[in-house]
Design a protein around this motif. Sequence first.
Motif, PDB file in Angstrom:
ATOM      1  N   LEU A  34       0.845  -1.183   0.000  1.00 48.22           N
ATOM      2  CA  LEU A  34       0.000   0.000   0.000  1.00 48.22           C
ATOM      3  C   LEU A  34       0.881   1.234   0.000  1.00 48.22           C
ATOM      4  O   LEU A  34       1.941   1.240   0.629  1.00 48.22           O
ATOM      5  CB  LEU A  34      -0.888  -0.037   1.254  1.00 48.22           C
ATOM      6  N   GLY A  35       0.459   2.254  -0.692  1.00 44.58           N
ATOM      7  CA  GLY A  35       1.225   3.489  -0.656  1.00 44.58           C
ATOM      8  C   GLY A  35       0.745   4.465  -1.700  1.00 44.58           C
ATOM      9  O   GLY A  35       0.008   4.094  -2.609  1.00 44.58           O
ATOM     10  N   PRO A  36       1.172   5.723  -1.580  1.00 39.95           N
ATOM     11  CA  PRO A  36       0.782   6.718  -2.581  1.00 39.95           C
ATOM     12  C   PRO A  36       1.484   6.427  -3.899  1.00 39.95           C
ATOM     13  O   PRO A  36       2.412   5.626  -3.939  1.00 39.95           O
ATOM     14  CB  PRO A  36       1.277   8.035  -1.983  1.00 39.95           C
ATOM     15  N   SER A  37       1.053   7.056  -4.993  1.00 41.34           N
ATOM     16  CA  SER A  37       1.690   6.754  -6.269  1.00 41.34           C
ATOM     17  C   SER A  37       3.149   7.214  -6.233  1.00 41.34           C
ATOM     18  O   SER A  37       3.485   8.215  -5.618  1.00 41.34           O
ATOM     19  CB  SER A  37       0.935   7.423  -7.420  1.00 41.34           C
ATOM     20  N   GLY A  38       3.995   6.405  -6.860  1.00 38.37           N
ATOM     21  CA  GLY A  38       5.415   6.719  -6.877  1.00 38.37           C
ATOM     22  C   GLY A  38       6.179   6.213  -5.672  1.00 38.37           C
ATOM     23  O   GLY A  38       7.338   6.541  -5.487  1.00 38.37           O
TER      24      GLY A  38
END
Lengths: 350, 278
Positions: A34-38
């Motif tokens: 999971l994580g923000p884009s990039g």
Amino acid sequence: MKIELRNFTKRFDGQAVVDNVSLTIESGEMIALLGPSGCGKSTSLFSICGIHRMDEGQLLFGDKDVTNLPSQKRNVGVVFQNYALYPHMSIFENIAFPLVVQKADRATIRRKVADIAELVQISDLLERKPANISGGQQQRTALARALIRRPDVLLLDEPLANLDAKLRLEMRSEIRRIQSETGITAILVTHDQVEAMSICDRIALMQKGKVVQLDKPREMYANPANMFVAEFLGNPPIRFMPAELHENQMIAGGAALPRPQHLKQSNLPDKINLGIRPEHFGPQFGNEISGHILAIETQGRENLYDVALSDGGVLCSIQPANDHLNPGDTIQWGIASQHLLAFDGQGERI
Amino acid sequence: MPIQSRNFKAAPMIILLSLLSLPLLIMCFYLIVDTITNTQPGTLIPDEITFEHWRFLWQTTENSSANIWRVTLNTFVFSITTATTILAISLTAGYALSRLNIPFRRFFLSGLIMLHAFPTITLIIAIFLILQTLGLYDSLIGVIMVKSALELPFGIWIMKGFYDNVPWEIEMAGVQDGASRFTVWRKLVLPQVQPGMMALLVFSFLTAWSELVLPLVLAPGNKSQVLSVYLATMLADESSIDFNLMKSVGLFYVIPVIITYMIFQRKLMNIYGGGTKG
């Protein structure tokens, strides 16, 4: 099968996109990246399936080192974000393709495709072309194609991003059902925390190429390692406000509060950040904090209140729906001090 | 009745366009009529029906010593071989330029565009000398090689465009499914660019069919003559020019083109559309 990633680093043009990540996924477990884009989550996924070469580190499937094996020789099933079905082939041919490549005999192919089609519930669509079935059905087809070789690990790249809201809920539980019925180890890449929390056994939250925290969803929600994790999980998101610690009390949100039990140690800095989740702020927790209501958002079952505090900070509160309050009203609410999350100046959890 | 009203709105435009193309239409009409009739000088109405203008089909005429059937066969061999050569090389080279991480990729790409714009005629002397050195002068193989080479930049560029439209994920999925890069290309990617393949094949066939300069200069002899050269030699002989005979040869020359267009016109449109439909 147990999947192990050891000190994995991937660079693009000298820039580390994934930086020294180690991750162990138990057999039969479903884990979310999971994580923000990039943040490097897709890069990690493509390195596990062999599309990207790993610059450093090791990848083990069970006891077997597959770091230098090409994609074709790793037994990995992948569901791509846009499903990547082969448009010129029927659903049957799509699902059968991995077996055709292996030169399996016709009877075996027919039997296996029938079995897997039944598992993902598309048995009556096998003659159609991908363009003639719905998004959810395409998703099921992609799952079937990924699963038919009985892969060591199933990789899902944002599998729900292209579906509408209702189908997303349906497919979310379907993916979980199919994963647990087959008992396959699965990695889900997503930027949607609800998706990750609702169907995965554990979540690896990534930021700037590193795994910030690896934990069970419930545990990660209750005990985030830093402000980034706290903010990323939970909807509506957590709110932060600065607080000053004094000997027996704590000044926060324009009010003097008793110093909470879990912040009693004497070695804490004077100035900290408090994280307060919406469900931990409301009238049921006392009346020490005063403020006025900025906005009310009705969500049917619940109401969401944005409250401006007397020192200018804004907190959010979620409560069972009612019509007692209007924007502009002043309120006296309290916070559940045992659930307060405290962070130091660098944003790390205290 | 939306369709009908749309037609009525277009009517003035259709009339204008018809008037403008009238001279061409009349010429086409007489091209066909003149091949099977005789007309007295000074009138437009033919006075007798005859097949003598088609005599080139069964005898050598005074204008040309080559056998028409041999020439026609040559033209087919020339056009089909050229088209398949162009297609085969464009299919592989276009893929390489679109997908593979080859060295000097940018150099090749810009080189292609430059070559595509390069006027053939400026090369003709050099090519002539090369072919003569290689012993391929006045042979079909020589012209086929030259024509294919000159058409390749266009073909490769077109095919690259079609490959660029195939989603990467399809190839990644194929590789994940255990297929080799070659299998992926043949079974998963090629079907996606099939409209481009068909269009390029037909297009190359037609350009080769109508090519005049290269065969005229590089393969003028009777043995390797093609139809365009056959027609040109008739024109060159100013002493005894027979316009009706020429029209018949011209019609004979253009029939395969018309048939090809009628069969493939929808596919030919794809070459500039460049998209894949699922």
